[in-house]
Design a protein around this motif. Structure first.
Motif, short mmCIF file in Angstrom:
data_model
loop_
_atom_site.label_atom_id
_atom_site.label_comp_id
_atom_site.label_asym_id
_atom_site.label_seq_id
_atom_site.Cartn_x
_atom_site.Cartn_y
_atom_site.Cartn_z
N THR A 31 0.84 -1.19 0.00
CA THR A 31 0.00 0.00 0.00
C THR A 31 0.88 1.25 0.00
O THR A 31 2.09 1.17 0.05
CB THR A 31 -0.96 -0.02 1.22
OG1 THR A 31 -1.89 1.06 1.10
CG2 THR A 31 -0.21 0.07 2.52
N ILE A 32 0.23 2.39 -0.09
CA ILE A 32 0.92 3.67 -0.04
C ILE A 32 0.40 4.44 1.17
O ILE A 32 -0.62 4.10 1.75
CB ILE A 32 0.71 4.49 -1.34
CG1 ILE A 32 -0.76 4.84 -1.54
CG2 ILE A 32 1.26 3.73 -2.55
CD1 ILE A 32 -1.02 5.80 -2.69
N ASN A 33 1.11 5.50 1.55
CA ASN A 33 0.64 6.37 2.63
C ASN A 33 0.08 7.66 2.04
O ASN A 33 0.28 7.94 0.85
CB ASN A 33 1.75 6.64 3.66
CG ASN A 33 2.88 7.47 3.08
OD1 ASN A 33 2.69 8.57 2.58
ND2 ASN A 33 4.09 6.93 3.16
N HIS A 34 -0.60 8.41 2.85
CA HIS A 34 -1.17 9.70 2.44
C HIS A 34 -0.75 10.79 3.42
O HIS A 34 -1.53 11.68 3.77
CB HIS A 34 -2.70 9.59 2.35
CG HIS A 34 -3.13 8.64 1.28
ND1 HIS A 34 -3.18 9.00 -0.05
CD2 HIS A 34 -3.48 7.34 1.33
CE1 HIS A 34 -3.56 7.95 -0.77
NE2 HIS A 34 -3.74 6.93 0.05
N ASN A 35 0.52 10.72 3.83
CA ASN A 35 1.05 11.68 4.80
C ASN A 35 1.02 13.09 4.24
O ASN A 35 1.33 13.31 3.06
CB ASN A 35 2.48 11.31 5.19
CG ASN A 35 2.57 9.96 5.85
OD1 ASN A 35 1.59 9.46 6.41
ND2 ASN A 35 3.74 9.35 5.80
N ASP A 36 0.63 14.03 5.10
CA ASP A 36 0.60 15.46 4.74
C ASP A 36 -0.24 15.75 3.50
O ASP A 36 0.03 16.69 2.76
CB ASP A 36 2.02 16.01 4.57
CG ASP A 36 2.77 16.03 5.89
OD1 ASP A 36 2.35 16.78 6.79
OD2 ASP A 36 3.77 15.30 6.03
N GLY A 37 -1.23 14.90 3.24
CA GLY A 37 -2.12 15.12 2.11
C GLY A 37 -1.54 14.68 0.78
O GLY A 37 -2.12 14.93 -0.27
N TYR B 93 7.49 15.97 4.29
CA TYR B 93 6.96 15.74 5.62
C TYR B 93 6.87 17.05 6.39
O TYR B 93 7.76 17.88 6.30
CB TYR B 93 7.80 14.72 6.37
CG TYR B 93 7.68 13.34 5.76
CD1 TYR B 93 6.43 12.73 5.64
CD2 TYR B 93 8.77 12.67 5.26
CE1 TYR B 93 6.28 11.48 5.06
CE2 TYR B 93 8.64 11.43 4.67
CZ TYR B 93 7.39 10.83 4.58
OH TYR B 93 7.25 9.61 3.99
N GLY B 94 5.75 17.22 7.09
CA GLY B 94 5.52 18.43 7.87
C GLY B 94 4.92 19.56 7.08
O GLY B 94 4.73 20.66 7.59
N SER B 95 4.60 19.30 5.79
CA SER B 95 4.05 20.38 4.95
C SER B 95 2.55 20.56 5.14
O SER B 95 1.96 21.46 4.55
CB SER B 95 4.37 20.12 3.47
OG SER B 95 3.73 18.94 3.02
N GLY B 96 1.93 19.69 5.94
CA GLY B 96 0.49 19.80 6.16
C GLY B 96 -0.29 19.26 4.98
O GLY B 96 0.26 18.70 4.04
N GLY B 97 -1.54 19.45 5.02
CA GLY B 97 -2.28 18.93 3.88
C GLY B 97 -3.70 18.97 4.17
O GLY B 97 -4.66 18.90 3.66
#
Length: 127
Positions: A96-102, A123-127
């Protein structure tokens, strides 16, 4: 002061095939050999210089920030090659994939066990 990463050395058991593996997945070119190195230049000017290394290789982590459309293309290549991929760096969420920070991201190993990552948002850019 301006500081930029220019290059890093990537340990490999076969520098040419390892450089080709990464270049093919990312849609890049392998540059001509330079001294003992087989370079793959990333579009931001950083070069990954693959170098033959005997014995055990300590796995390193290399993350590549890509566009959404490039993610689709690279991810399709990962699947076409039948590579195992994970949503996390600890390899606890396979397939699978992740959806970190949008955004989207996934991890896969290169032939030397290095943990490669593609992601669409820092990472840490929000989303």
């Amino acid at each position: 002061m301006t500081v930029q990463l220019n290059h890093t050395i990537v340990a490999a058991h076969d520098k040419e095939s390892s450089a080709r593996f990464l270049a093919d997945l990312l849609g890049l070119e392998v540059s001509p050999q330079y001294g003992p190195f087989m370079p793959v230049e990333i579009p931001n000017g950083v070069t990954l210089d693959y170098m033959d290394t005997p014995g055990d290789i300590a796995p390193q982590h290399y993350a590549f920030l890509v566009s959404e459309s490039d993610f689709d293309t690279i991810f399709a290549r990962i699947e076409d090659h039948g590579l195992t991929h994970w949503a996390d760096p600890h390899h606890s969420r396979p397939g699978t994939i992740n959806h970190n920070d949008g955004g989207r991201g996934t991890y896969f190993e290169d032939p030397n066990g290095h943990n490669m990552e593609i992601l669409t948002r820092p990472y840490g850019s929000g989303g």
